[in-house]
Design a protein around this motif. Structure first.
Motif, PDB file in Angstrom:
ATOM      1  N   LYS A  60       0.872  -1.172   0.000  1.00  0.00           N
ATOM      2  CA  LYS A  60       0.000   0.000   0.000  1.00  0.00           C
ATOM      3  C   LYS A  60       0.909   1.222   0.000  1.00  0.00           C
ATOM      4  N   ILE A  61       0.807   2.031  -1.054  1.00  0.00           N
ATOM      5  CA  ILE A  61       1.641   3.224  -1.189  1.00  0.00           C
ATOM      6  C   ILE A  61       0.768   4.440  -0.913  1.00  0.00           C
ATOM      7  N   ARG A  83       8.660   1.317 -10.380  1.00  0.00           N
ATOM      8  CA  ARG A  83       9.019   2.191  -9.268  1.00  0.00           C
ATOM      9  C   ARG A  83      10.459   1.963  -8.849  1.00  0.00           C
ATOM     10  N   THR A  84      11.179   3.053  -8.634  1.00  0.00           N
ATOM     11  CA  THR A  84      12.569   2.956  -8.166  1.00  0.00           C
ATOM     12  C   THR A  84      12.711   3.381  -6.713  1.00  0.00           C
ATOM     13  N   ASP A  85      11.612   3.773  -6.078  1.00  0.00           N
ATOM     14  CA  ASP A  85      11.684   4.242  -4.693  1.00  0.00           C
ATOM     15  C   ASP A  85      11.223   3.186  -3.694  1.00  0.00           C
ATOM     16  N   ILE A  86      11.330   1.915  -4.051  1.00  0.00           N
ATOM     17  CA  ILE A  86      10.926   0.832  -3.155  1.00  0.00           C
ATOM     18  C   ILE A  86      11.959   0.703  -2.040  1.00  0.00           C
ATOM     19  N   PRO A  87      11.530   0.708  -0.770  1.00  0.00           N
ATOM     20  CA  PRO A  87      12.488   0.531   0.328  1.00  0.00           C
ATOM     21  C   PRO A  87      13.118  -0.862   0.286  1.00  0.00           C
ATOM     22  N   GLU A  88      14.324  -0.961   0.802  1.00  0.00           N
ATOM     23  CA  GLU A  88      15.025  -2.248   0.815  1.00  0.00           C
ATOM     24  C   GLU A  88      14.392  -3.231   1.797  1.00  0.00           C
ATOM     25  N   ASP A  89      13.837  -2.722   2.871  1.00  0.00           N
ATOM     26  CA  ASP A  89      13.224  -3.550   3.903  1.00  0.00           C
ATOM     27  C   ASP A  89      11.783  -3.858   3.500  1.00  0.00           C
ATOM     28  N   HIS A  90      11.475  -5.137   3.236  1.00  0.00           N
ATOM     29  CA  HIS A  90      10.131  -5.538   2.809  1.00  0.00           C
ATOM     30  C   HIS A  90       9.363  -6.243   3.919  1.00  0.00           C
ATOM     31  N   TYR A  91       9.797  -6.095   5.154  1.00  0.00           N
ATOM     32  CA  TYR A  91       9.089  -6.734   6.260  1.00  0.00           C
ATOM     33  C   TYR A  91       7.780  -6.013   6.526  1.00  0.00           C
ATOM     34  N   GLU A  92       6.941  -6.639   7.311  1.00  0.00           N
ATOM     35  CA  GLU A  92       5.625  -6.098   7.638  1.00  0.00           C
ATOM     36  C   GLU A  92       5.752  -4.738   8.309  1.00  0.00           C
ATOM     37  N   GLY A  93       4.968  -3.774   7.840  1.00  0.00           N
ATOM     38  CA  GLY A  93       4.969  -2.445   8.426  1.00  0.00           C
ATOM     39  C   GLY A  93       5.135  -1.363   7.376  1.00  0.00           C
ATOM     40  N   HIS A 120       7.266  15.081  -7.092  1.00  0.00           N
ATOM     41  CA  HIS A 120       6.015  15.847  -7.004  1.00  0.00           C
ATOM     42  C   HIS A 120       5.405  15.747  -5.607  1.00  0.00           C
ATOM     43  N   TYR A 121       5.372  14.538  -5.056  1.00  0.00           N
ATOM     44  CA  TYR A 121       4.753  14.335  -3.744  1.00  0.00           C
ATOM     45  C   TYR A 121       5.732  14.693  -2.638  1.00  0.00           C
ATOM     46  N   ASP A 122       5.205  15.350  -1.603  1.00  0.00           N
ATOM     47  CA  ASP A 122       6.020  15.743  -0.462  1.00  0.00           C
ATOM     48  C   ASP A 122       6.417  14.544   0.402  1.00  0.00           C
ATOM     49  N   GLU A 123       5.508  13.571   0.506  1.00  0.00           N
ATOM     50  CA  GLU A 123       5.739  12.425   1.381  1.00  0.00           C
ATOM     51  C   GLU A 123       5.204  11.167   0.703  1.00  0.00           C
ATOM     52  N   THR A 124       6.036  10.142   0.645  1.00  0.00           N
ATOM     53  CA  THR A 124       5.634   8.841   0.086  1.00  0.00           C
ATOM     54  C   THR A 124       5.956   7.770   1.118  1.00  0.00           C
ATOM     55  N   THR A 125       4.926   6.994   1.486  1.00  0.00           N
ATOM     56  CA  THR A 125       5.070   5.946   2.489  1.00  0.00           C
ATOM     57  C   THR A 125       4.687   4.613   1.865  1.00  0.00           C
ATOM     58  N   TRP A 126       5.524   3.599   2.067  1.00  0.00           N
ATOM     59  CA  TRP A 126       5.275   2.249   1.595  1.00  0.00           C
ATOM     60  C   TRP A 126       4.893   1.379   2.780  1.00  0.00           C
ATOM     61  N   CYS A 127       3.775   0.687   2.687  1.00  0.00           N
ATOM     62  CA  CYS A 127       3.342  -0.254   3.723  1.00  0.00           C
ATOM     63  C   CYS A 127       3.301  -1.651   3.113  1.00  0.00           C
TER      64      CYS A 127
END
Length: 158
Positions: A60-61, A83-93, A120-127
């Protein structure tokens, strides 16, 4: 004798018999601009789809620009190529997006609407979620109605 009839019924109804997928991960796949996919999320519109890879994650982005919020729900394997902004840590959260300093490094483009640098976006969060039953299901067993009726009649007729 009853076991022979049940096996025969499964062979007679091959398309409607037992469909079992032990390694499937089901994720919601939609964008908040679609009806029912925003906040609050309406799961009755989106029941979930099977992810393409066996070791996949549901993602969920959440992207924010001022008061505008865009939520994307998807499988991780489907987002890896775009997407190139995927975090390296793919654990739950949830965690903030990774910053790619090389993105659009050799591009000289003055059109701001293309957003080739993804700033463009100020804040991007990956869940990420893998164990939550609301965002995925590990396995399902689907048995057809004709097979249940046939087995019931078979058991009661003898």
């Amino acid at each position: 004798m009853k076991l022979v009839f049940v096996i025969a019924a499964i062979l007679l109804f091959p398309n409607e018999s037992i469909a079992w997928s032990p390694f499937s991960l089901y994720c919601y796949r939609c964008v908040s601009t679609h009806p029912g996919c925003g906040t609050p999320f309406n799961w009755l519109w989106y029941w979930g789809e099977v992810c393409p890879e066996a070791d996949d994650r549901c993602v969920k982005i959440i992207e924010r620009k001022g008061v505008e919020t865009i939520i994307t729900r998807e499988c991780l394997s489907s987002l890896r190529s775009v997407r190139t902004d995927i975090p390296e840590d793919h654990y739950e959260g949830c965690r903030p997006a990774a910053r790619d300093v090389r993105l659009a490094h050799y591009v000289n483009n003055s059109i701001k609407e293309l957003d080739i640098k993804r700033d463009h976006y100020d804040e991007t969060t990956w869940c990420f979620c893998y164990f939550d039953n609301r965002c995925n299901g590990a396995s399902t067993i689907l048995i057809s109605i004709p097979l249940i009726i046939f087995a019931y009649l078979l058991a009661n007729c003898s």
